[in-house]
Enzyme design. Structure first.
Site, PDB file in Angstrom:
ATOM      1  N   ASN A  47      31.766  63.538 -51.389  1.00 17.15           N
ATOM      2  CA  ASN A  47      32.467  64.608 -50.679  1.00 17.15           C
ATOM      3  C   ASN A  47      32.124  64.598 -49.194  1.00 17.15           C
ATOM      4  OD1 ASN A  47      33.988  65.852 -52.709  1.00 17.15           O
ATOM      5  ND2 ASN A  47      32.339  67.261 -53.281  1.00 17.15           N
ATOM      6  N   ASP A 103      27.513  58.962 -56.626  1.00 19.27           N
ATOM      7  CA  ASP A 103      27.604  60.191 -55.854  1.00 19.27           C
ATOM      8  C   ASP A 103      26.423  60.200 -54.889  1.00 19.27           C
ATOM      9  OD1 ASP A 103      28.221  63.050 -55.267  1.00 19.27           O
ATOM     10  OD2 ASP A 103      26.332  63.362 -56.331  1.00 19.27           O
ATOM     11  N   ALA A 104      26.562  60.912 -53.790  1.00 21.85           N
ATOM     12  CA  ALA A 104      25.492  60.925 -52.785  1.00 21.85           C
ATOM     13  C   ALA A 104      24.537  62.105 -52.956  1.00 21.85           C
ATOM     14  CB  ALA A 104      26.099  60.943 -51.381  1.00 21.85           C
ATOM     15  N   TYR A 105      25.081  63.314 -52.808  1.00 25.35           N
ATOM     16  CA  TYR A 105      24.240  64.506 -52.702  1.00 25.35           C
ATOM     17  C   TYR A 105      23.780  65.004 -54.070  1.00 25.35           C
ATOM     18  CZ  TYR A 105      25.975  64.325 -47.951  1.00 25.35           C
ATOM     19  OH  TYR A 105      26.286  63.909 -46.680  1.00 25.35           O
ATOM     20  N   ARG A 143      23.435  75.394 -51.730  1.00 19.46           N
ATOM     21  CA  ARG A 143      24.057  74.337 -52.524  1.00 19.46           C
ATOM     22  C   ARG A 143      25.177  74.889 -53.401  1.00 19.46           C
ATOM     23  NH1 ARG A 143      25.945  69.327 -52.935  1.00 19.46           N
ATOM     24  NH2 ARG A 143      25.611  68.362 -54.961  1.00 19.46           N
TER      25      ARG A 143
END
Length: 229
Positions: free
Chosen positions: A122, A14-16, A45
């Protein structure tokens, strides 16, 4: 030895919140917000994630850039900050999020061991490309996969299938890393092996799917997957 990670052929991230610090955008402009900075960052967030789930349920997909703007507008109005210049600065900062300190070293070790690496996010392609370039990790990844090609957000199973199809690796041979417990649950339910990067000491979600390992950060990941190769 964690046998759940036997025969791992790819590490997908996942990135964030996992590779990139989502709160670093607000941190760069803390002086313009004062005591409201932390509240704004958390609310931004929270609403960003809520809007992805709600839009998925409503069948009203839009890209993550729009979701991020909408969430920021909600947060700014809620805390009473009517500053158009600040809004612009924060959105720009979201394209330049800081990578967590261990990320580059971890990716280098994985690549040196022959492991394939990818991001599954996402984020829209432009967003993730900017974050990857800013953090200097582009050469350490085999693929950056965005939900935009499917038109729905995590944790829809079709998103995790993107990694299987792109890398040509079975779900059970992929180690998926996320700091978001709900994302970890989604990947586990899909059939991936999952390392939950519990950076913030959260409680375990009461959802289908359980992480196979819980890490404080990504530092121990190369040893985890190498020991069980």
């Amino acid at each position: 030895m964690n046998s759940a990670f036997n025969n791992i052929q790819a590490c997908v991230f996942d990135a964030y919140g996992t590779l990139f610090d989502v709160h670093s955008a607000v941190a760069k402009h803390r002086d313009a917000m004062g005591d409201q900075a932390d509240q704004l960052s958390m609310l931004w967030r929270t609403k960003q994630l809520e809007y992805t789930w709600l839009r998925s349920l409503m069948g009203k997909y839009t890209d993550f850039w729009q979701v991020t703007q909408d969430a920021l507008d909600f947060a700014l109005e809620t805390v009473g900050l009517d500053k158009p210049e600040l809004r612009d600065d924060l959105m720009q900062a979201y394209l330049e999020l800081d990578a967590y300190p261990e990320v580059i070293d971890v990716l280098k070790k994985l690549r040196a061991s022959g492991m394939r690496t990818a991001i599954l996010t996402n984020g829209s392609p432009d967003m993730i490309a900017a974050a990857v370039e800013n953090s200097g990790i582009a050469d350490l990844l085999d693929a950056c996969l965005s939900v935009e090609s499917v038109g729905i957000f995590k944790p829809d199973p079709r998103i995790y299938q993107l990694a299987v199809d792109s890398l040509g690796v079975d779900a059970s041979n992929i180690s998926f890393q996320s700091s978001n417990a709900w994302d970890a649950a989604g990947a586990s339910s899909f059939g991936m092996r999952v390392a939950w990067v519990n950076r913030f000491g959260q409680s375990v979600e009461r959802l289908p799917g359980n992480p196979d390992a819980e890490l404080r950060d990504l530092t121990s990941l190369p040893d985890l997957v190498a020991r069980n190769a």
